[in-house]
Write a protein that holds these residues in place. Structure first.
Motif, PDB file in Angstrom:
ATOM      1  N   SER A 155     -16.746 -54.916-102.778  1.00  0.00           N
ATOM      2  CA  SER A 155     -16.296 -53.818-103.640  1.00  0.00           C
ATOM      3  C   SER A 155     -17.350 -53.498-104.703  1.00  0.00           C
ATOM      4  O   SER A 155     -17.642 -52.330-104.977  1.00  0.00           O
ATOM      5  CB  SER A 155     -14.970 -54.182-104.316  1.00  0.00           C
ATOM      6  OG  SER A 155     -13.956 -54.422-103.363  1.00  0.00           O
ATOM      7  N   ILE A 156     -17.909 -54.549-105.310  1.00  0.00           N
ATOM      8  CA  ILE A 156     -18.944 -54.344-106.333  1.00  0.00           C
ATOM      9  C   ILE A 156     -20.167 -53.661-105.717  1.00  0.00           C
ATOM     10  O   ILE A 156     -20.717 -52.712-106.298  1.00  0.00           O
ATOM     11  CB  ILE A 156     -19.329 -55.690-106.971  1.00  0.00           C
ATOM     12  CG1 ILE A 156     -18.166 -56.214-107.821  1.00  0.00           C
ATOM     13  CG2 ILE A 156     -20.589 -55.553-107.823  1.00  0.00           C
ATOM     14  CD1 ILE A 156     -18.348 -57.650-108.279  1.00  0.00           C
ATOM     15  N   ALA A 157     -20.602 -54.132-104.557  1.00  0.00           N
ATOM     16  CA  ALA A 157     -21.766 -53.529-103.896  1.00  0.00           C
ATOM     17  C   ALA A 157     -21.503 -52.063-103.565  1.00  0.00           C
ATOM     18  O   ALA A 157     -22.377 -51.199-103.763  1.00  0.00           O
ATOM     19  CB  ALA A 157     -22.107 -54.309-102.629  1.00  0.00           C
ATOM     20  N   ASP A 158     -20.319 -51.758-103.065  1.00  0.00           N
ATOM     21  CA  ASP A 158     -19.991 -50.368-102.726  1.00  0.00           C
ATOM     22  C   ASP A 158     -19.998 -49.484-103.973  1.00  0.00           C
ATOM     23  O   ASP A 158     -20.496 -48.356-103.946  1.00  0.00           O
ATOM     24  CB  ASP A 158     -18.614 -50.299-102.054  1.00  0.00           C
ATOM     25  CG  ASP A 158     -18.640 -50.777-100.611  1.00  0.00           C
ATOM     26  OD1 ASP A 158     -19.725 -50.789-100.009  1.00  0.00           O
ATOM     27  OD2 ASP A 158     -17.561 -51.144-100.087  1.00  0.00           O
ATOM     28  N   ARG A 159     -19.438 -49.987-105.076  1.00  0.00           N
ATOM     29  CA  ARG A 159     -19.401 -49.199-106.311  1.00  0.00           C
ATOM     30  C   ARG A 159     -20.807 -48.988-106.877  1.00  0.00           C
ATOM     31  O   ARG A 159     -21.128 -47.898-107.362  1.00  0.00           O
ATOM     32  CB  ARG A 159     -18.510 -49.882-107.347  1.00  0.00           C
ATOM     33  CG  ARG A 159     -17.026 -49.731-107.083  1.00  0.00           C
ATOM     34  CD  ARG A 159     -16.212 -49.992-108.342  1.00  0.00           C
ATOM     35  NE  ARG A 159     -16.436 -51.331-108.855  1.00  0.00           N
ATOM     36  CZ  ARG A 159     -15.732 -52.403-108.506  1.00  0.00           C
ATOM     37  NH1 ARG A 159     -14.744 -52.279-107.621  1.00  0.00           N
ATOM     38  NH2 ARG A 159     -15.976 -53.585-109.037  1.00  0.00           N
ATOM     39  N   GLN A 160     -21.631 -50.017-106.817  1.00  0.00           N
ATOM     40  CA  GLN A 160     -22.994 -49.886-107.324  1.00  0.00           C
ATOM     41  C   GLN A 160     -23.776 -48.845-106.535  1.00  0.00           C
ATOM     42  O   GLN A 160     -24.495 -48.025-107.114  1.00  0.00           O
ATOM     43  CB  GLN A 160     -23.703 -51.246-107.264  1.00  0.00           C
ATOM     44  CG  GLN A 160     -23.190 -52.245-108.288  1.00  0.00           C
ATOM     45  CD  GLN A 160     -23.741 -53.641-108.081  1.00  0.00           C
ATOM     46  OE1 GLN A 160     -24.240 -53.983-107.011  1.00  0.00           O
ATOM     47  NE2 GLN A 160     -23.659 -54.460-109.125  1.00  0.00           N
ATOM     48  N   LEU A 161     -23.624 -48.864-105.221  1.00  0.00           N
ATOM     49  CA  LEU A 161     -24.329 -47.882-104.396  1.00  0.00           C
ATOM     50  C   LEU A 161     -23.781 -46.479-104.625  1.00  0.00           C
ATOM     51  O   LEU A 161     -24.544 -45.509-104.721  1.00  0.00           O
ATOM     52  CB  LEU A 161     -24.216 -48.249-102.914  1.00  0.00           C
ATOM     53  CG  LEU A 161     -24.945 -47.321-101.941  1.00  0.00           C
ATOM     54  CD1 LEU A 161     -26.447 -47.290-102.237  1.00  0.00           C
ATOM     55  CD2 LEU A 161     -24.693 -47.746-100.500  1.00  0.00           C
ATOM     56  N   ALA A 162     -22.453 -46.358-104.721  1.00  0.00           N
ATOM     57  CA  ALA A 162     -21.847 -45.044-104.952  1.00  0.00           C
ATOM     58  C   ALA A 162     -22.293 -44.457-106.282  1.00  0.00           C
ATOM     59  O   ALA A 162     -22.573 -43.251-106.383  1.00  0.00           O
ATOM     60  CB  ALA A 162     -20.328 -45.155-104.894  1.00  0.00           C
ATOM     61  N   ARG A 176     -31.757 -50.215-106.040  1.00  0.00           N
ATOM     62  CA  ARG A 176     -32.134 -51.598-106.311  1.00  0.00           C
ATOM     63  C   ARG A 176     -31.282 -52.177-107.444  1.00  0.00           C
ATOM     64  O   ARG A 176     -31.653 -53.176-108.055  1.00  0.00           O
ATOM     65  CB  ARG A 176     -33.612 -51.677-106.685  1.00  0.00           C
ATOM     66  CG  ARG A 176     -34.575 -51.358-105.530  1.00  0.00           C
ATOM     67  CD  ARG A 176     -36.004 -51.283-106.038  1.00  0.00           C
ATOM     68  NE  ARG A 176     -36.999 -51.202-104.995  1.00  0.00           N
ATOM     69  CZ  ARG A 176     -37.364 -50.084-104.375  1.00  0.00           C
ATOM     70  NH1 ARG A 176     -36.790 -48.931-104.719  1.00  0.00           N
ATOM     71  NH2 ARG A 176     -38.278 -50.096-103.422  1.00  0.00           N
ATOM     72  N   ALA A 177     -30.155 -51.554-107.705  1.00  0.00           N
ATOM     73  CA  ALA A 177     -29.307 -51.960-108.820  1.00  0.00           C
ATOM     74  C   ALA A 177     -28.370 -53.083-108.405  1.00  0.00           C
ATOM     75  O   ALA A 177     -27.875 -53.126-107.275  1.00  0.00           O
ATOM     76  CB  ALA A 177     -28.486 -50.766-109.308  1.00  0.00           C
ATOM     77  N   GLY A 178     -28.117 -54.006-109.342  1.00  0.00           N
ATOM     78  CA  GLY A 178     -27.124 -55.046-109.120  1.00  0.00           C
ATOM     79  C   GLY A 178     -27.404 -55.884-107.885  1.00  0.00           C
ATOM     80  O   GLY A 178     -28.503 -56.415-107.692  1.00  0.00           O
ATOM     81  N   LEU A 179     -26.399 -55.986-107.021  1.00  0.00           N
ATOM     82  CA  LEU A 179     -26.518 -56.812-105.824  1.00  0.00           C
ATOM     83  C   LEU A 179     -27.577 -56.289-104.859  1.00  0.00           C
ATOM     84  O   LEU A 179     -28.111 -57.057-104.048  1.00  0.00           O
ATOM     85  CB  LEU A 179     -25.161 -56.886-105.114  1.00  0.00           C
ATOM     86  CG  LEU A 179     -24.051 -57.601-105.882  1.00  0.00           C
ATOM     87  CD1 LEU A 179     -22.707 -57.400-105.195  1.00  0.00           C
ATOM     88  CD2 LEU A 179     -24.366 -59.092-106.008  1.00  0.00           C
TER      89      LEU A 179
END
Length: 263
Positions: A155-162, A176-179
């Motif tokens: 969920s975190i990865a999806d939100r960061q990419l979105a 290249r943000a977060g995860l």
């Protein structure tokens, strides 16, 4: 097969074939094959809930299958549906559409293949719902913890990419943000990790080893078939040299510290 009722598996296959046939028609009308991913996730949730109602196991494992499988599938299908409704067709499917010359028989076969994959991937749910005992042991606790951690990570990865993609200034750039700093596909990694939860939750069933189909099939699919190879090829087409640098610096699948690149 002893210990595992196969009729519910056949029911899931037939029902999903109908769902995917409808999805193929939606794709034909909208020119957006991303609906197949939405329907796959939703069908997996439906399979989990169905198995929990017809499973031959005790109450606790069947309840966990319904709750954990349903929540996982609902989050994934709603996330994918938002993308289908608000974004253009995924680059992977645009490439297939061009490569296949928009051949609808090929797309229909592709959708039917996803129905078969749904049945295969649902086997861990069926195995877990067949557990004959109720105790909350170390395997159940470990399974729930892996499920929760992997769901949170994905969920975190999806939100960061979105969030990254929603900024027009990032068009043509690589997240290249977060995860995404530690893995080129953290969402895929956590999706794969999620399937180990069902292995742990299935221990106690005489056919628990069949739950290994989850991580084995998902790992093979993501790393060698429809996941990473298609995503990386599309990223190279759309982001070119920036993505090549990302490939050199960042682990493909398992999260790890990025490499320092000589300037």
């Amino acid at each position: 097969m002893s210990g595992l009722p196969l009729l519910p598996l056949l029911h899931v296959l037939l029902a999903t074939m109908v769902v995917m046939a409808i999805g193929w028609e939606i794709q034909r009308r909208t020119r957006n094959a991303g609906i197949v991913d939405v329907l796959w996730a939703a069908a997996m949730g439906g399979a989990a809930i169905y198995y929990s109602t017809v499973g031959v196991g005790c109450n606790l494992p069947r309840l966990l299958v319904a709750m954990l499988g349903g929540v996982w599938a609902a989050r994934l299908s709603l996330f994918l549906l938002w993308r289908v409704l608000h974004e253009e067709e995924d680059g992977r499917y645009r490439y297939l559409r061009r490569h296949w010359n928009d051949s609808q028989p090929r797309f229909f076969a592709f959708f039917m293949g996803q129905a078969l994959f749904t049945a295969l991937f649902s086997v861990p749910f069926l195995v877990a719902s067949s557990k004959p005992h109720n105790p909350v042991d170390v395997w159940v606790v470990l399974g729930v913890l892996v499920w929760a951690g992997s769901l949170a990570g994905e969920s975190i990865a999806d939100r960061q990419l979105a969030r990254f993609r929603s900024n027009p200034e990032n068009r043509g750039k690589t997240c290249r943000a977060g995860l995404w700093r530690y893995s080129r596909h953290p969402n895929y990694f956590f999706e794969w990790l999620h399937w180990f939860a069902w292995v742990f939750l299935s221990i106690g069933s005489e056919v628990w080893w069949l739950a290994l189909l989850g991580p084995l099939l998902m790992g093979a699919s993501l790393v060698w078939v429809t996941g990473i190879p298609f995503a990386e090829a599309q990223s190279l087409r759309s982001r070119g040299e920036d993505y090549r640098r990302y490939q050199e610096e960042t682990s493909m699948f398992f999260p790890w510290f990025p490499k320092e690149r000589d300037s």
